[in-house]
Design a protein around this motif. Structure first.
Motif, short mmCIF file in Angstrom:
data_model
loop_
_atom_site.label_atom_id
_atom_site.label_comp_id
_atom_site.label_asym_id
_atom_site.label_seq_id
_atom_site.Cartn_x
_atom_site.Cartn_y
_atom_site.Cartn_z
N SER A 1 8.71 4.93 7.15
CA SER A 1 7.72 4.02 6.40
C SER A 1 7.71 3.08 7.25
N LYS A 2 8.71 2.32 7.77
CA LYS A 2 8.86 1.40 8.75
C LYS A 2 7.74 1.59 10.16
N TYR A 3 7.92 2.81 10.68
CA TYR A 3 6.97 3.15 11.53
C TYR A 3 5.38 3.21 11.33
N ILE A 4 5.34 3.37 10.00
CA ILE A 4 3.88 3.43 9.48
C ILE A 4 3.36 2.07 9.32
N VAL A 5 4.23 1.15 8.80
CA VAL A 5 4.01 -0.29 8.71
C VAL A 5 3.75 -0.81 10.17
N LEU B 1 0.77 -1.10 -0.01
CA LEU B 1 0.06 0.06 0.05
C LEU B 1 0.66 1.28 -0.05
N LEU B 2 1.79 1.17 0.95
CA LEU B 2 2.91 2.36 1.01
C LEU B 2 3.44 2.52 -0.59
N ARG B 3 3.83 1.63 -0.76
CA ARG B 3 4.53 1.58 -2.46
C ARG B 3 3.59 2.24 -3.36
N ASN B 4 2.42 1.90 -3.33
CA ASN B 4 1.60 2.42 -4.27
C ASN B 4 1.26 3.98 -4.07
N LEU B 5 1.42 4.33 -2.86
CA LEU B 5 1.27 5.70 -2.51
C LEU B 5 2.65 6.52 -2.50
N ASP B 6 3.75 6.07 -3.25
CA ASP B 6 4.87 6.62 -3.44
C ASP B 6 5.76 7.05 -2.18
N ALA B 7 5.42 6.22 -1.03
CA ALA B 7 6.17 6.43 0.17
C ALA B 7 7.73 6.16 0.15
N PRO B 8 8.32 6.75 0.76
CA PRO B 8 9.75 6.75 0.63
C PRO B 8 10.45 5.23 1.44
#
Length: 252
Positions: free
Chosen positions: A167-171, A154-161
């Motif tokens: 990004s690890k914190y968001i996961v 999901l983050l990859r599709n949102l163009d997250a770094p």
């Protein structure tokens, strides 16, 4: 001979499948695309009879592309063959609603894909009759990936770094909130401290890094991001609103 376009951001897989298609006399490979934007451009230009799409791709995902065809190219009805490493109930539901023709969960052997493509082109392979894709059906059995893999996709599709610690914190946040929805109501008191403890940092650093990633995605403003936050003021998305939206998406 059927014309075919394939789109996948895995360049190794794209090369393998392209080579296999070129060896099949019943199929003519129009082109191969590695991003959703390229796929849309080539689809508009060539209007291939069969389209093989990965669901998760940069710029535009496979579901966005199918929607684009249905809404913007109303006189064009290609055969849609979707491939994805994600097979959640929400994905299957979306594919049902879009009337996608076939779907395979990755990893899938190139011989399986070629058998299905030959059948679609009217040239069945009697040696591999059992290795067929499944027409989309609500009873189709799928193996759901882990929450971590779903969150990363999901983050990859949102163009997250994805290379950034934020990004690890968001996961971590999404996994905790999926398991206990109450965390969404207690970001400062419970969620951030729990993530900080796990990653040997501070709650303030967790909050700051999540904010950083949101700002990066706001700046990128990918089509998927725009669609996901269509009902929000994109410039004013809070950490809580962001996490709540992603949790809802993952659950549905």
């Amino acid at each position: 001979m059927r014309t075919i376009l394939i789109a996948d951001d895995n360049k190794e897989w794209l090369s393998i499948l392209s080579a296999a298609i070129r060896q099949e006399p019943s199929l003519q490979l129009v082109t191969a695309a590695s991003t959703g934007r390229e796929a849309i451009q080539y689809i508009q230009q060539h209007q291939p009879e069969i389209i093989v799409l990965d669901i998760i791709m940069p710029e535009f995902d496979g579901i966005f592309i199918v929607n684009f065809i249905k809404e913007k190219m109303t006189d064009y009805r290609p055969i849609i063959y979707m491939l994805s490493g994600i097979g959640t109930d929400s994905i299957i539901k979306s594919l049902n609603e879009l009337n996608v023709d076939f779907f395979n969960i990755k990893p899938v052997d190139v011989r399986t894909v070629m058998t299905n493509l030959k059948r679609l082109s009217g040239q069945p392979d009697p040696q591999s009759i059992s290795a067929t894709a499944t027409p989309i059906d609500k009873t189709t059995p799928v193996l759901a990936p882990s929450l971590e893999k779903q969150a990363l996709s999901l983050l990859r599709n949102l163009d997250a770094p994805l290379h950034h610690l934020s990004s690890k914190y968001i996961v971590d946040a999404l996994i905790l909130c999926m398991e206990n929805n109450n965390f969404l109501q207690m970001l400062t008191k419970s969620l951030y401290p729990r993530i900080a403890e796990k990653n040997d940092t501070t709650a303030a650093a967790v909050e700051r890094n999540i904010r950083y990633t949101i700002q990066k995605m706001q700046k990128s403003n990918s089509p998927f991001f725009q669609n996901l936050f269509a009902d929000c003021d994109i410039e004013k998305i809070s950490n809580g609103q962001f996490l709540s939206t992603l949790v809802y998406h993952l659950k549905n």
